[in-house]
Design a protein around this motif. Structure first.
Motif, PDB file in Angstrom:
ATOM      1  N   LYS A 181     -21.425   0.605 -42.772  1.00 19.06           N
ATOM      2  CA  LYS A 181     -21.171  -0.831 -42.616  1.00 19.06           C
ATOM      3  C   LYS A 181     -21.162  -1.259 -41.147  1.00 19.06           C
ATOM      4  O   LYS A 181     -21.145  -2.446 -40.860  1.00 19.06           O
ATOM      5  CB  LYS A 181     -19.815  -1.192 -43.232  1.00 19.06           C
ATOM      6  N   LEU A 182     -21.166  -0.296 -40.231  1.00 14.01           N
ATOM      7  CA  LEU A 182     -21.059  -0.606 -38.806  1.00 14.01           C
ATOM      8  C   LEU A 182     -22.401  -1.063 -38.237  1.00 14.01           C
ATOM      9  O   LEU A 182     -23.458  -0.591 -38.652  1.00 14.01           O
ATOM     10  CB  LEU A 182     -20.580   0.628 -38.039  1.00 14.01           C
ATOM     11  N   THR A 201     -21.603  -0.436 -32.605  1.00 10.22           N
ATOM     12  CA  THR A 201     -20.372   0.214 -33.038  1.00 10.22           C
ATOM     13  C   THR A 201     -20.659   1.632 -33.521  1.00 10.22           C
ATOM     14  O   THR A 201     -19.872   2.552 -33.273  1.00 10.22           O
ATOM     15  CB  THR A 201     -19.676  -0.616 -34.136  1.00 10.22           C
ATOM     16  N   LEU A 202     -21.795   1.822 -34.188  1.00 10.04           N
ATOM     17  CA  LEU A 202     -22.194   3.172 -34.595  1.00 10.04           C
ATOM     18  C   LEU A 202     -22.381   4.073 -33.370  1.00 10.04           C
ATOM     19  O   LEU A 202     -21.972   5.239 -33.385  1.00 10.04           O
ATOM     20  CB  LEU A 202     -23.502   3.131 -35.380  1.00 10.04           C
ATOM     21  N   ASP A 203     -22.962   3.533 -32.315  1.00  7.66           N
ATOM     22  CA  ASP A 203     -23.155   4.287 -31.080  1.00  7.66           C
ATOM     23  C   ASP A 203     -21.792   4.670 -30.492  1.00  7.66           C
ATOM     24  O   ASP A 203     -21.584   5.810 -30.067  1.00  7.66           O
ATOM     25  CB  ASP A 203     -23.963   3.444 -30.091  1.00  7.66           C
ATOM     26  N   GLN A 204     -20.863   3.731 -30.500  1.00 14.61           N
ATOM     27  CA  GLN A 204     -19.508   3.997 -30.017  1.00 14.61           C
ATOM     28  C   GLN A 204     -18.843   5.085 -30.868  1.00 14.61           C
ATOM     29  O   GLN A 204     -18.181   5.978 -30.343  1.00 14.61           O
ATOM     30  CB  GLN A 204     -18.685   2.707 -30.065  1.00 14.61           C
ATOM     31  N   PHE A 205     -19.059   5.037 -32.183  1.00 13.43           N
ATOM     32  CA  PHE A 205     -18.492   6.029 -33.084  1.00 13.43           C
ATOM     33  C   PHE A 205     -19.087   7.415 -32.814  1.00 13.43           C
ATOM     34  O   PHE A 205     -18.380   8.424 -32.822  1.00 13.43           O
ATOM     35  CB  PHE A 205     -18.716   5.605 -34.537  1.00 13.43           C
ATOM     36  N   PRO A 265     -15.936   8.539 -48.184  1.00 11.13           N
ATOM     37  CA  PRO A 265     -15.402   7.252 -47.708  1.00 11.13           C
ATOM     38  C   PRO A 265     -15.674   6.996 -46.222  1.00 11.13           C
ATOM     39  O   PRO A 265     -15.967   5.857 -45.838  1.00 11.13           O
ATOM     40  CB  PRO A 265     -13.903   7.351 -47.992  1.00 11.13           C
ATOM     41  N   VAL A 266     -15.611   8.032 -45.399  1.00  9.43           N
ATOM     42  CA  VAL A 266     -15.916   7.855 -43.972  1.00  9.43           C
ATOM     43  C   VAL A 266     -17.395   7.487 -43.816  1.00  9.43           C
ATOM     44  O   VAL A 266     -17.741   6.572 -43.065  1.00  9.43           O
ATOM     45  CB  VAL A 266     -15.578   9.117 -43.150  1.00  9.43           C
ATOM     46  N   SER A 309     -12.162   3.019 -24.682  1.00  8.03           N
ATOM     47  CA  SER A 309     -12.478   1.821 -25.466  1.00  8.03           C
ATOM     48  C   SER A 309     -11.363   1.516 -26.455  1.00  8.03           C
ATOM     49  O   SER A 309     -10.505   2.359 -26.722  1.00  8.03           O
ATOM     50  CB  SER A 309     -13.776   2.028 -26.249  1.00  8.03           C
ATOM     51  N   ALA A 310     -11.417   0.339 -27.024  1.00 10.02           N
ATOM     52  CA  ALA A 310     -10.460  -0.039 -28.070  1.00 10.02           C
ATOM     53  C   ALA A 310     -10.755   0.790 -29.318  1.00 10.02           C
ATOM     54  O   ALA A 310     -11.909   1.082 -29.623  1.00 10.02           O
ATOM     55  CB  ALA A 310     -10.590  -1.525 -28.384  1.00 10.02           C
ATOM     56  N   PRO A 311      -9.719   1.198 -30.035  1.00 12.69           N
ATOM     57  CA  PRO A 311      -9.928   1.998 -31.253  1.00 12.69           C
ATOM     58  C   PRO A 311     -10.703   1.218 -32.320  1.00 12.69           C
ATOM     59  O   PRO A 311     -10.550   0.004 -32.444  1.00 12.69           O
ATOM     60  CB  PRO A 311      -8.512   2.291 -31.751  1.00 12.69           C
ATOM     61  N   LEU A 312     -11.512   1.940 -33.064  1.00 16.76           N
ATOM     62  CA  LEU A 312     -12.235   1.361 -34.194  1.00 16.76           C
ATOM     63  C   LEU A 312     -11.460   1.654 -35.476  1.00 16.76           C
ATOM     64  O   LEU A 312     -10.822   2.710 -35.585  1.00 16.76           O
ATOM     65  CB  LEU A 312     -13.626   1.985 -34.309  1.00 16.76           C
ATOM     66  N   PRO A 313     -11.521   0.786 -36.472  1.00 13.53           N
ATOM     67  CA  PRO A 313     -10.832   1.039 -37.746  1.00 13.53           C
ATOM     68  C   PRO A 313     -11.271   2.335 -38.435  1.00 13.53           C
ATOM     69  O   PRO A 313     -10.476   2.966 -39.119  1.00 13.53           O
ATOM     70  CB  PRO A 313     -11.195  -0.179 -38.597  1.00 13.53           C
ATOM     71  N   ILE A 314     -12.505   2.761 -38.206  1.00 12.58           N
ATOM     72  CA  ILE A 314     -13.009   3.977 -38.851  1.00 12.58           C
ATOM     73  C   ILE A 314     -12.295   5.227 -38.336  1.00 12.58           C
ATOM     74  O   ILE A 314     -12.339   6.283 -38.968  1.00 12.58           O
ATOM     75  CB  ILE A 314     -14.545   4.104 -38.691  1.00 12.58           C
ATOM     76  N   TYR A 315     -11.622   5.133 -37.206  1.00 12.92           N
ATOM     77  CA  TYR A 315     -10.915   6.292 -36.672  1.00 12.92           C
ATOM     78  C   TYR A 315      -9.773   6.735 -37.583  1.00 12.92           C
ATOM     79  O   TYR A 315      -9.452   7.919 -37.631  1.00 12.92           O
ATOM     80  CB  TYR A 315     -10.374   6.019 -35.275  1.00 12.92           C
TER      81      TYR A 315
END
Length: 102
Positions: free
Chosen positions: A43-44, A48-52, A36-37, A11-17
């Motif tokens: 906020k996701l 997106t949380l599932d992807q994380f 901070p993480v 998948s495309a990278p998420l900013p949280i990475y």
């Protein structure tokens, strides 16, 4: 080590990475970066949380597969990914198993 590739999978990278990679690269900074993480994860949206969460699982699988190459690094990767998963999601999908008594 290409943490971004491991986290992203196909998948495309998420900013949280980016802050997660900072945790992986500097174990001493992990306690300061945890909140901070967590706040960024809150906020996701659900998808997106599932992807994380799957990204954190990929880290755990990577650590398990490569633990014989560098045990200390593998333990650190697993620790960071499990702490993040537990703090953000409340549980671990892959619970560590207790060794069986012989």
């Amino acid at each position: 080590m290409d943490y971004l590739r491991i986290l992203s999978g196909k998948s495309a990278p998420l900013p949280i990475y980016k802050p997660v990679i900072a945790c992986l690269e500097n174990p001493q900074a992990f306690p300061d970066l945890l909140e901070p993480v967590y706040r960024e994860a809150m906020k996701l949206d659900d998808e997106t949380l599932d992807q994380f969460r799957f990204a954190l699982l990929r880290l755990q699988l990577y650590a398990d597969i490569h633990r014989n190459e560098d045990l200390e690094k593998a333990m650190h990767i697993r620790y960071v990914s499990q702490v993040l998963e537990k703090v953000i999601f409340g549980t671990l999908v892959m619970e560590p198993q207790e060794p069986e008594a012989s």
